[in-house]
Design a protein around this motif. Structure first.
Motif, PDB file in Angstrom:
ATOM      1  N   VAL A  11      -5.452  12.951  -2.772  1.00 19.80           N
ATOM      2  CA  VAL A  11      -6.759  12.198  -1.823  1.00 19.80           C
ATOM      3  C   VAL A  11      -7.456  10.482  -3.489  1.00 19.80           C
ATOM      4  N   LEU A  12      -7.249  10.949  -4.180  1.00 19.25           N
ATOM      5  CA  LEU A  12      -7.532  10.329  -5.308  1.00 19.25           C
ATOM      6  C   LEU A  12      -6.285   9.076  -6.155  1.00 19.25           C
ATOM      7  N   LEU A  30      -4.449   8.200  -3.088  1.00 21.74           N
ATOM      8  CA  LEU A  30      -4.348   7.490  -2.106  1.00 21.74           C
ATOM      9  C   LEU A  30      -5.536   6.379  -2.806  1.00 21.74           C
ATOM     10  N   LEU A  31      -6.474   6.697  -2.641  1.00 28.56           N
ATOM     11  CA  LEU A  31      -7.530   5.731  -3.263  1.00 28.56           C
ATOM     12  C   LEU A  31      -7.586   4.410  -3.966  1.00 28.56           C
ATOM     13  N   GLN A  32      -6.997   5.585  -4.825  1.00 27.50           N
ATOM     14  CA  GLN A  32      -6.038   4.212  -6.133  1.00 27.50           C
ATOM     15  C   GLN A  32      -5.401   3.809  -5.711  1.00 27.50           C
ATOM     16  N   TYR A  36       0.880  -0.948  -0.218  1.00 24.80           N
ATOM     17  CA  TYR A  36      -0.022   0.051  -0.016  1.00 24.80           C
ATOM     18  C   TYR A  36       0.618   1.587  -0.086  1.00 24.80           C
ATOM     19  N   ILE A  95      -5.295   2.208  -2.447  1.00 23.91           N
ATOM     20  CA  ILE A  95      -6.580   1.089  -2.547  1.00 23.91           C
ATOM     21  C   ILE A  95      -6.902  -0.361  -3.110  1.00 23.91           C
ATOM     22  N   VAL A  96      -6.949   0.026  -4.478  1.00 21.19           N
ATOM     23  CA  VAL A  96      -7.909  -0.750  -4.818  1.00 21.19           C
ATOM     24  C   VAL A  96      -6.170  -1.512  -6.043  1.00 21.19           C
ATOM     25  N   TRP A  97      -5.096  -1.005  -5.935  1.00 24.47           N
ATOM     26  CA  TRP A  97      -4.480  -1.121  -7.509  1.00 24.47           C
ATOM     27  C   TRP A  97      -4.130  -2.453  -7.959  1.00 24.47           C
ATOM     28  N   TRP A 114      -7.142  16.802  -4.120  1.00 21.70           N
ATOM     29  CA  TRP A 114      -8.279  16.153  -4.787  1.00 21.70           C
ATOM     30  C   TRP A 114      -7.320  15.262  -5.260  1.00 21.70           C
ATOM     31  N   ALA A 173       0.844   3.793  -3.079  1.00 22.41           N
ATOM     32  CA  ALA A 173       0.657   5.482  -2.890  1.00 22.41           C
ATOM     33  C   ALA A 173       1.139   6.385  -3.148  1.00 22.41           C
TER      34      ALA A 173
END
Length: 66
Positions: free
Chosen positions: A43-44, A46-48, A24, A50-52, A40, A28
């Motif tokens: 933030v995007l 960091l969200l990506q 992770y 999670i789902v890489w 943003w 990140a």
């Protein structure tokens, strides 16, 4: 149950948690570094991170023409 009704749980998946944490953090760093640097965008990123794994599976399936 001679020990007062208590049970012992032995967790043996600890090293995998560390591997996933490192994955992770690496994802990140990558996604934040390729963002535009805005709030943003970070933030995007960091969200990506999670789902890489979903990105990896998608691109492997595209390469296999599945």
């Amino acid at each position: 149950m001679g020990d007062g009704g208590r049970t012992r749980v032995i967790e043996r998946a600890g090293p995998w948690g560390f591997v996933f944490l490192l994955a992770y953090i690496g994802a990140a760093i990558y996604f934040v570094s390729v963002s535009d640097g805005s709030f943003w965008g970070i933030v995007l990123g960091l969200l990506q991170a999670i789902v890489w794994p979903a990105y990896v599976v998608y691109h492997v399936l595209v390469l296999l023409h599945a």
